[in-house]
Design a protein around this motif. Sequence first.
Motif, PDB file in Angstrom:
ATOM      1  N   MET A   1       0.821  -1.208   0.000  1.00 36.79           N
ATOM      2  CA  MET A   1       0.000   0.000   0.000  1.00 36.79           C
ATOM      3  C   MET A   1       0.857   1.261   0.000  1.00 36.79           C
ATOM      4  SD  MET A   1      -3.155  -0.822   2.532  1.00 36.79           S
ATOM      5  CE  MET A   1      -4.538  -1.844   2.007  1.00 36.79           C
TER       6      MET A   1
ATOM      7  N   SER B   1       0.096   4.651  -5.053  1.00 37.84           N
ATOM      8  CA  SER B   1      -1.223   4.838  -5.682  1.00 37.84           C
ATOM      9  C   SER B   1      -1.666   3.617  -6.462  1.00 37.84           C
ATOM     10  CB  SER B   1      -1.189   6.030  -6.641  1.00 37.84           C
ATOM     11  OG  SER B   1      -0.804   7.172  -5.961  1.00 37.84           O
TER      12      SER B   1
ATOM     13  N   ASP C   1      -7.808   4.939  -6.997  1.00 38.95           N
ATOM     14  CA  ASP C   1      -6.509   4.352  -6.677  1.00 38.95           C
ATOM     15  C   ASP C   1      -6.284   4.469  -5.169  1.00 38.95           C
ATOM     16  OD1 ASP C   1      -5.613   6.898  -6.070  1.00 38.95           O
ATOM     17  OD2 ASP C   1      -4.489   7.164  -7.936  1.00 38.95           O
ATOM     18  N   LEU C   2      -5.128   4.023  -4.718  1.00 37.82           N
ATOM     19  CA  LEU C   2      -4.909   4.007  -3.264  1.00 37.82           C
ATOM     20  C   LEU C   2      -4.673   5.387  -2.665  1.00 37.82           C
ATOM     21  CD1 LEU C   2      -2.886   0.938  -2.030  1.00 37.82           C
ATOM     22  CD2 LEU C   2      -5.307   1.434  -1.870  1.00 37.82           C
TER      23      LEU C   2
ATOM     24  N   LEU D   1     -11.149   0.105   2.021  1.00 38.76           N
ATOM     25  CA  LEU D   1      -9.763   0.317   2.472  1.00 38.76           C
ATOM     26  C   LEU D   1      -9.619  -0.088   3.947  1.00 38.76           C
ATOM     27  CD1 LEU D   1      -6.915   1.405   1.987  1.00 38.76           C
ATOM     28  CD2 LEU D   1      -7.766   3.702   2.479  1.00 38.76           C
TER      29      LEU D   1
END
Lengths: 415, 415
Positions: free
Chosen positions: B54, B76, B97-98, B388
Motif C-alpha cells: 500500500m 497509488s 486508486d490508493l 480500504l
Amino acid sequence: MKRTSRDIRTANRYEVLRQIIASSPTSRQELAAATGLSLATVATLVGELLELGMITEVGFEDSAGGRPRGLVAVNSSGGALIGVDIAETYVRVELFDLALTVLARADEDVRPGESRPEQVVAHVAAAVGSVVAQAGVEAARVLGVGVSVPGQVDRDGGIAEYAPNWDWHDVPLLDLLAEHIAYPLYLDNPLRACAVAELWFGAARGHGDAVVVNLGTGVGAGLVLGGGVHRGVSNSAGEWGHTTLVLDGRLCHCGNHGCVETYVGAPGIMLNLRELSPRSPLLHPEDQTATVRALADGVAAGDPVALKVVRDTARYLGAGIADLVNLLNPEVVVLSSWVASLLGEPLLDEVRASVARHALRRPLAATEIVLSPVPTDPVCLGAATFALEGALQSVGQRAAGKRAPTAKGRTAPPS
Amino acid sequence: MKRTSRDIRTANRYEVLRQIIASSPTSRQELAAATGLSLATVATLVGELLELGMITEVGFEDSAGGRPRGLVAVNSSGGALIGVDIAETYVRVELFDLALTVLARADEDVRPGESRPEQVVAHVAAAVGSVVAQAGVEAARVLGVGVSVPGQVDRDGGIAEYAPNWDWHDVPLLDLLAEHIAYPLYLDNPLRACAVAELWFGAARGHGDAVVVNLGTGVGAGLVLGGGVHRGVSNSAGEWGHTTLVLDGRLCHCGNHGCVETYVGAPGIMLNLRELSPRSPLLHPEDQTATVRALADGVAAGDPVALKVVRDTARYLGAGIADLVNLLNPEVVVLSSWVASLLGEPLLDEVRASVARHALRRPLAATEIVLSPVPTDPVCLGAATFALEGALQSVGQRAAGKRAPTAKGRTAPPS
C-alpha cells in the motif's frame, strides 16, 4: 478527544479493578474471560494493583487437572476515597473504603445567601474533616477526594466555569479547596459523577454504550461510549437538558426556548402540575422535593391529577430519551438522581411507553431502559470514583515520571 | 461497543495510513509526531503497510546531524478501491486508486418501478463491471467494494434492514451482490460513508470528536467520537434526522412528529417554501433537486422569498445542530451532502448565527461549523474507504488466522 495507547491501558486498568470489585475473590483466568483481555495483560495489571495495595492475594482455587489458580480480592482497607456532592441547597460528603462501601457521611446545609465560593468551600472542608474523623482512617490512607459541582467544569484546570444556580463564573474551585484539604483533588460535574457511578457499580457496568439520564433540578445525560465516559472536546458533553424538544417552547435559564429541562426538571414538573391544576394541594410552590414527593404519593394513591402529571412528564421525557436512543444507539438508558428515584416504577413504565412511541424500531429493540440500581447517593459514589480513577491513572503516569494532570493539592497527607 | 486492544491497533493502522496519504512523502519520525504514536509503533505499522504494497519507500531526507531518514509514500497503483452509492433515483459507482483519486465513474438511473433488490443489484453489478473495464485495472488489484445503502443496515450480516424510500425490509444485499461481484464486499449507510470520508480526507481529519451532518432527501449525523466512527450497539447511531425538534410538529415517515428531517430534509425545505409562498416559481413540486437549486439561485440573485426560506430552514437546522453541540461537544460540525453543497455559504452563515442563538457558551466556543471540503461524491469516497478499512483490518485478522467479519463474497479475484 482522540484515544491514545495510554488511554487504553488506563481503561484496561479500570476494567480489571471494576471486575475485581464486582466479583471478589476471582482469578486472573476469570478476569481475562470477563474483560476480554489477554491473560498476560491481566497478569500485568493485577501485579500493578497488588503493588498499590488495592487488591490482595487471598488463596487458591483448584483448577481441573491444572495448577491451582491464585485468587485476588479487593483490599477494602487498602485506602479510603472521599466523594463530595455540592448541590444547590446542601453539601454531602461520604467516605468510602476501596470496595466503595460508605464508612462515614456528613451533610451540611447551604442556606440562601451562603453561596459564595468561599462559603461553599468552608462547608466542604468541614464535612471532609468530619468524615475522616468519624471513620478513623489515617490521613495517609486517603487516596483522594472527588468533587462534583453542578454546571460546566474545566476538569483539568479545576475550575467551575459556570454554575447556573449560583451564577458562578470561572471559580478556581480546586485551588480554593486545596487551601483547606491536603488530599489529591479531582473535579467534575454530577452528570459525569452519575455516569461513572453507573459504569463502575451500576446498570452501565459491562456495557460499551450507555446513557445515564440525570433527573433532578437540572437535567442532563452522562454518556458512556466505547466503554468510557464521553466528555467532549471541552468536557461539556451531555447537556441533553439543553437540547430543544419544543421549538419556541418554555423559556429556559440558558436563554434558549423549549429545552428538555424546562419540561422534565423538577421546576418543569412543577409547571406541568400548575398548568394542569393551578391550585392542586400537591403543589408546594417553594419546595421542589415536597412537590415531587407529593406527586409520587398521589400516584401510589391513584390520584388522577398526580397520574396525569406523571404521564405528561413521561411524554416529554420519553420523546427526549427517544432522541438519545436514535442518535446514540445505546445498550442501556439509566434513569438516575432524586426525581427518578422518587417517582420510580410508575414513571419508568410511562417513559418506556413514550420512548416506544417516538424511537425508531432498530435502536429501540437494542435498548433497555432501567432505574438506577445504585443504592446510595450516586453523585458521592461517582465523585469518589473520580478519585479512584485518578489514583489508577497516576500509576502509569508516575511510571512515566509525570504527575496526574487532574489532581490538585499536595499529594502528601497532612502531618 | 467496547473497544479492545485489537480495535486500537486497527485504529492506529488507519491513522498512520491516513497521515501518509495526506502528507506523502513522509518519514516515520514525522508520522510519530503527527499521530502521537511511538516511533516503534509507527515503524511496525509502516512495515505492515510496505508488506501489503500500500506504500513504498521513496528515498531519504537528511536529518540534521543524524542518519538520513527513510521516506515513504502512498503507492497509488498498489491497489484499487470501489465505492458504490445506492440512492433513491440512481446508482453511482467510482473506482479509486490508493491515493483515493477517482479513476473511473459509472452512473445508472434507477427508474420508478425498478426498486426491487434484484433490479438495484443488477445496476450495481453493471456499473462495477464498467468502472473496472474503464480503468483497465487487473481484477487482482481490486482490494474491495464498499456499498452505501440508505436506511438502517446490519453491517456485519450485510443486510439492508430497513430502507424507507423503497420499503425494503431485511434484504440480504451483500449476498445478492456476491452472486455478481467477486471482490470483497462491505456494506454500510450514507451517514457512515460521509463520516468516514470526512475522517480520512475531509474536515474531521485529525479531530477526535466531530459530527458530519448529512443534508439530502434524508437527514442524519455521522458521529466521529474518540477518533473513530461511533456506530452504536446495533449500527444505527446517528439518526439525528429522527430526533424531535418540534413536539407534535410535522408528521414524519418514521411515524413520529416534529422530527428534524421534516424541517431540513429536501422535502421539508420544499414545505418551508410552500408554506411561505404556495405558488412560488421557485417550487418544482416533483423535483427536489430543481427546487433546492432554484432556491440557491434565488439567494444569489437576492430574491426575498428564497432568502426567507433559507433563513427559516437555517433556523430549524441551527436549533438541531445546537442540540448536537450541547450533547456531544464536538470540535467540528461538517455540513455535507447535496443540499449543503447547493445552498453553500449563504446557508452556512445563517446556520452559524442560529446555532449561536441556541447553543451553550462553552461547547459553542469549542466548535467550528464548516462546509464539507470533499470535492467529489462523499458517499462514493466513504464507501471506497470502507473497503480500504476492511483491507487494513484484515491484516491483523489474517495474522490471527481469521477472515474479515464484514467482507462478503469470494476474496479471490475472478479468473
